[in-house]
Design an enzyme around this catalytic site. Structure first.
Site, PDB file in Angstrom:
ATOM      1  N   LYS A   9      23.839  14.557  30.688  1.00  0.00           N
ATOM      2  CA  LYS A   9      24.145  15.682  29.796  1.00  0.00           C
ATOM      3  C   LYS A   9      23.461  15.553  28.429  1.00  0.00           C
ATOM      4  O   LYS A   9      22.933  14.484  28.070  1.00  0.00           O
ATOM      5  CB  LYS A   9      25.673  15.777  29.639  1.00  0.00           C
ATOM      6  CG  LYS A   9      26.404  16.134  30.947  1.00  0.00           C
ATOM      7  CD  LYS A   9      27.889  16.371  30.693  1.00  0.00           C
ATOM      8  CE  LYS A   9      28.621  16.781  31.966  1.00  0.00           C
ATOM      9  NZ  LYS A   9      30.046  17.124  31.709  1.00  0.00           N
ATOM     10  N   TYR A  49      28.836  26.291  36.517  1.00  0.00           N
ATOM     11  CA  TYR A  49      30.230  25.923  36.219  1.00  0.00           C
ATOM     12  C   TYR A  49      31.219  27.064  36.510  1.00  0.00           C
ATOM     13  O   TYR A  49      32.309  27.094  35.934  1.00  0.00           O
ATOM     14  CB  TYR A  49      30.346  25.474  34.767  1.00  0.00           C
ATOM     15  CG  TYR A  49      29.912  24.041  34.529  1.00  0.00           C
ATOM     16  CD1 TYR A  49      30.613  22.972  35.099  1.00  0.00           C
ATOM     17  CD2 TYR A  49      28.825  23.738  33.727  1.00  0.00           C
ATOM     18  CE1 TYR A  49      30.242  21.654  34.875  1.00  0.00           C
ATOM     19  CE2 TYR A  49      28.434  22.422  33.493  1.00  0.00           C
ATOM     20  CZ  TYR A  49      29.148  21.388  34.071  1.00  0.00           C
ATOM     21  OH  TYR A  49      28.782  20.078  33.842  1.00  0.00           O
ATOM     22  N   PHE A  57      38.066  25.827  27.951  1.00  0.00           N
ATOM     23  CA  PHE A  57      36.891  25.087  27.479  1.00  0.00           C
ATOM     24  C   PHE A  57      35.561  25.647  28.005  1.00  0.00           C
ATOM     25  O   PHE A  57      34.498  25.098  27.717  1.00  0.00           O
ATOM     26  CB  PHE A  57      37.010  23.594  27.827  1.00  0.00           C
ATOM     27  CG  PHE A  57      37.133  23.287  29.304  1.00  0.00           C
ATOM     28  CD1 PHE A  57      36.014  23.278  30.136  1.00  0.00           C
ATOM     29  CD2 PHE A  57      38.370  22.972  29.863  1.00  0.00           C
ATOM     30  CE1 PHE A  57      36.119  22.980  31.490  1.00  0.00           C
ATOM     31  CE2 PHE A  57      38.492  22.674  31.222  1.00  0.00           C
ATOM     32  CZ  PHE A  57      37.354  22.688  32.037  1.00  0.00           C
ATOM     33  N   ARG A  85      31.347   9.142  41.501  1.00  0.00           N
ATOM     34  CA  ARG A  85      32.546   9.498  40.732  1.00  0.00           C
ATOM     35  C   ARG A  85      33.198   8.230  40.176  1.00  0.00           C
ATOM     36  O   ARG A  85      33.680   8.207  39.054  1.00  0.00           O
ATOM     37  CB  ARG A  85      33.557  10.253  41.606  1.00  0.00           C
ATOM     38  CG  ARG A  85      33.120  11.632  42.078  1.00  0.00           C
ATOM     39  CD  ARG A  85      32.982  12.657  41.002  1.00  0.00           C
ATOM     40  NE  ARG A  85      34.181  12.908  40.234  1.00  0.00           N
ATOM     41  CZ  ARG A  85      34.343  13.973  39.430  1.00  0.00           C
ATOM     42  NH1 ARG A  85      33.384  14.887  39.326  1.00  0.00           N
ATOM     43  NH2 ARG A  85      35.445  14.133  38.737  1.00  0.00           N
ATOM     44  N   THR A  91      37.054  11.964  33.521  1.00  0.00           N
ATOM     45  CA  THR A  91      36.488  13.028  32.683  1.00  0.00           C
ATOM     46  C   THR A  91      36.676  12.712  31.198  1.00  0.00           C
ATOM     47  O   THR A  91      35.764  12.891  30.389  1.00  0.00           O
ATOM     48  CB  THR A  91      37.194  14.373  33.003  1.00  0.00           C
ATOM     49  OG1 THR A  91      37.159  14.569  34.414  1.00  0.00           O
ATOM     50  CG2 THR A  91      36.512  15.528  32.301  1.00  0.00           C
ATOM     51  N   ARG A 102      31.109   6.695  31.615  1.00  0.00           N
ATOM     52  CA  ARG A 102      31.784   7.465  30.563  1.00  0.00           C
ATOM     53  C   ARG A 102      32.490   6.556  29.563  1.00  0.00           C
ATOM     54  O   ARG A 102      32.471   6.817  28.359  1.00  0.00           O
ATOM     55  CB  ARG A 102      32.739   8.473  31.195  1.00  0.00           C
ATOM     56  CG  ARG A 102      31.981   9.702  31.750  1.00  0.00           C
ATOM     57  CD  ARG A 102      32.844  10.559  32.621  1.00  0.00           C
ATOM     58  NE  ARG A 102      32.275  11.888  32.867  1.00  0.00           N
ATOM     59  CZ  ARG A 102      32.765  12.735  33.764  1.00  0.00           C
ATOM     60  NH1 ARG A 102      33.810  12.399  34.503  1.00  0.00           N
ATOM     61  NH2 ARG A 102      32.200  13.914  33.927  1.00  0.00           N
ATOM     62  N   ASN A 112      30.660  14.139  27.596  1.00  0.00           N
ATOM     63  CA  ASN A 112      31.011  12.986  28.424  1.00  0.00           C
ATOM     64  C   ASN A 112      29.866  12.483  29.326  1.00  0.00           C
ATOM     65  O   ASN A 112      30.094  11.909  30.386  1.00  0.00           O
ATOM     66  CB  ASN A 112      32.295  13.252  29.220  1.00  0.00           C
ATOM     67  CG  ASN A 112      32.158  14.409  30.185  1.00  0.00           C
ATOM     68  OD1 ASN A 112      31.092  15.011  30.290  1.00  0.00           O
ATOM     69  ND2 ASN A 112      33.215  14.698  30.909  1.00  0.00           N
ATOM     70  N   HIS A 115      27.563  14.446  34.743  1.00  0.00           N
ATOM     71  CA  HIS A 115      28.257  15.259  35.752  1.00  0.00           C
ATOM     72  C   HIS A 115      27.997  14.622  37.105  1.00  0.00           C
ATOM     73  O   HIS A 115      26.896  14.140  37.365  1.00  0.00           O
ATOM     74  CB  HIS A 115      27.706  16.693  35.773  1.00  0.00           C
ATOM     75  CG  HIS A 115      28.117  17.455  37.011  1.00  0.00           C
ATOM     76  ND1 HIS A 115      29.306  18.156  37.083  1.00  0.00           N
ATOM     77  CD2 HIS A 115      27.526  17.573  38.235  1.00  0.00           C
ATOM     78  CE1 HIS A 115      29.410  18.685  38.298  1.00  0.00           C
ATOM     79  NE2 HIS A 115      28.355  18.348  39.018  1.00  0.00           N
ATOM     80  N   GLU A 126      25.480  22.108  44.941  1.00  0.00           N
ATOM     81  CA  GLU A 126      24.913  21.776  43.623  1.00  0.00           C
ATOM     82  C   GLU A 126      23.477  21.257  43.732  1.00  0.00           C
ATOM     83  O   GLU A 126      22.643  21.547  42.882  1.00  0.00           O
ATOM     84  CB  GLU A 126      25.803  20.748  42.926  1.00  0.00           C
ATOM     85  CG  GLU A 126      27.159  21.323  42.535  1.00  0.00           C
ATOM     86  CD  GLU A 126      28.080  20.323  41.859  1.00  0.00           C
ATOM     87  OE1 GLU A 126      29.177  20.727  41.438  1.00  0.00           O
ATOM     88  OE2 GLU A 126      27.718  19.129  41.752  1.00  0.00           O
TER      89      GLU A 126
HETATM   90  P1  IDP Z   1      34.371  16.385  35.831  1.00  0.00           P
HETATM   91  O1  IDP Z   1      33.057  16.556  35.080  1.00  0.00           O
HETATM   92  O2  IDP Z   1      34.950  15.022  35.613  1.00  0.00           O
HETATM   93  O3  IDP Z   1      34.270  16.768  37.285  1.00  0.00           O
HETATM   94  P2  IDP Z   1      35.737  18.913  35.414  1.00  0.00           P
HETATM   95  O4  IDP Z   1      37.227  19.075  35.398  1.00  0.00           O
HETATM   96  O5  IDP Z   1      34.989  19.420  36.611  1.00  0.00           O
HETATM   97  O6  IDP Z   1      35.419  17.373  35.138  1.00  0.00           O
HETATM   98  O7  IDP Z   1      35.185  19.637  34.102  1.00  0.00           O
HETATM   99  C1  IDP Z   1      33.816  19.903  33.946  1.00  0.00           C
HETATM  100  C2  IDP Z   1      33.404  19.520  32.551  1.00  0.00           C
HETATM  101  O8  IDP Z   1      34.053  20.377  31.615  1.00  0.00           O
HETATM  102  C3  IDP Z   1      33.799  18.104  32.110  1.00  0.00           C
HETATM  103  O9  IDP Z   1      32.899  17.108  32.528  1.00  0.00           O
HETATM  104  C4  IDP Z   1      33.804  18.244  30.609  1.00  0.00           C
HETATM  105  O10 IDP Z   1      32.468  18.207  30.094  1.00  0.00           O
HETATM  106  C5  IDP Z   1      34.351  19.643  30.429  1.00  0.00           C
HETATM  107  N1  IDP Z   1      35.816  19.596  30.261  1.00  0.00           N
HETATM  108  C6  IDP Z   1      36.746  19.392  31.208  1.00  0.00           C
HETATM  109  N2  IDP Z   1      37.990  19.416  30.698  1.00  0.00           N
HETATM  110  C7  IDP Z   1      37.831  19.662  29.378  1.00  0.00           C
HETATM  111  C8  IDP Z   1      38.775  19.812  28.299  1.00  0.00           C
HETATM  112  O11 IDP Z   1      39.995  19.717  28.455  1.00  0.00           O
HETATM  113  N3  IDP Z   1      38.231  20.042  27.066  1.00  0.00           N
HETATM  114  C9  IDP Z   1      36.881  20.153  26.868  1.00  0.00           C
HETATM  115  N4  IDP Z   1      35.972  20.017  27.863  1.00  0.00           N
HETATM  116  C10 IDP Z   1      36.448  19.773  29.091  1.00  0.00           C
HETATM  117 MG    MG Z   2      33.851  18.634  38.145  1.00  0.00          MG
END
Ligand code: IDP
Ligand code: MG
Length: 138
Positions: A9, A49, A57, A85, A91, A102, A112, A115, A126
């Site tokens: 990212k 997304y 968010f 993962r 996350t 992370r 973070n 992805h 994807e």
């Molecule tokens: P993941 O990347 O661990 O699969 P997801 O729930 O799919 O997590 O969320 C996608 C992305 O959205 C996260 O990697 C993060 O960058 C962002 N994100 C997820 N939850 C939050 C939040 O509560 N606040 C801000 N950004 C978030």
């Molecule tokens: Mg995800």
């Protein structure tokens, strides 16, 4: 061999730490079988997304993902989806396990660093979103 889609990212490309992230990926035994640096358009980020479009968010996520280049890559290995993962970590880096990407590099829950696809079905979709078959070298 399973494949998964990884994105390094903007918080990583802007800090010049993509090599360090790739080293952790390779140290875990995953092979980088396709890789390119791109600037996501807003339309691309919104489409990628889509599952999060109703989340609070979402706008922040799309803005962040289009703020600087990203590296999209295909990783291959045994159980690549779940292995990636695992080495990515949670996350939210505040609760990610020690030694994960992370925990090591992420700045916050949104910035973070990486992805990774969350299932083999997501991985297929994807990977197809960013790569044609001829761009993947196994
Ligand atoms: P993941 O990347 O661990 O699969 P997801 O729930 O799919 O997590 O969320 C996608 C992305 O959205 C996260 O990697 C993060 O960058 C962002 N994100 C997820 N939850 C939050 C939040 O509560 N606040 C801000 N950004 C978030
Ligand atoms: Mg995800």
């Amino acid at each position: 061999m399973e494949k998964t889609l990884s994105i390094i990212k903007p918080d990583a490309t802007t800090r010049n730490i993509t090599g360090k992230v790739n080293a952790m990926i390779e140290d875990a035994g995953l092979r980088i079988v396709a890789q390119k640096l791109i600037c996501l358009t807003t339309a691309q980020a919104e489409k990628f997304y889509q599952e999060h479009k109703d989340k609070a968010f979402f706008t922040n996520l799309v803005d962040f993902m289009t703020s600087a280049p990203v590296i999209v890559q295909v990783l291959a290995g045994e159980n690549a989806v779940s292995l990636y993962r695992k080495i990515m970590g949670a996350t939210n880096p505040a609760v990610a396990e020690e030694g994960t990407i992370r925990k090591t590099f992420a700045l916050s829950i949104d910035k973070n660093t990486v992805h990774g696809s969350d299932s083999p079905e997501s991985a297929k979709r994807e990977i197809g979103f960013f790569f044609s078959e001829t761009e993947i070298c196994e």
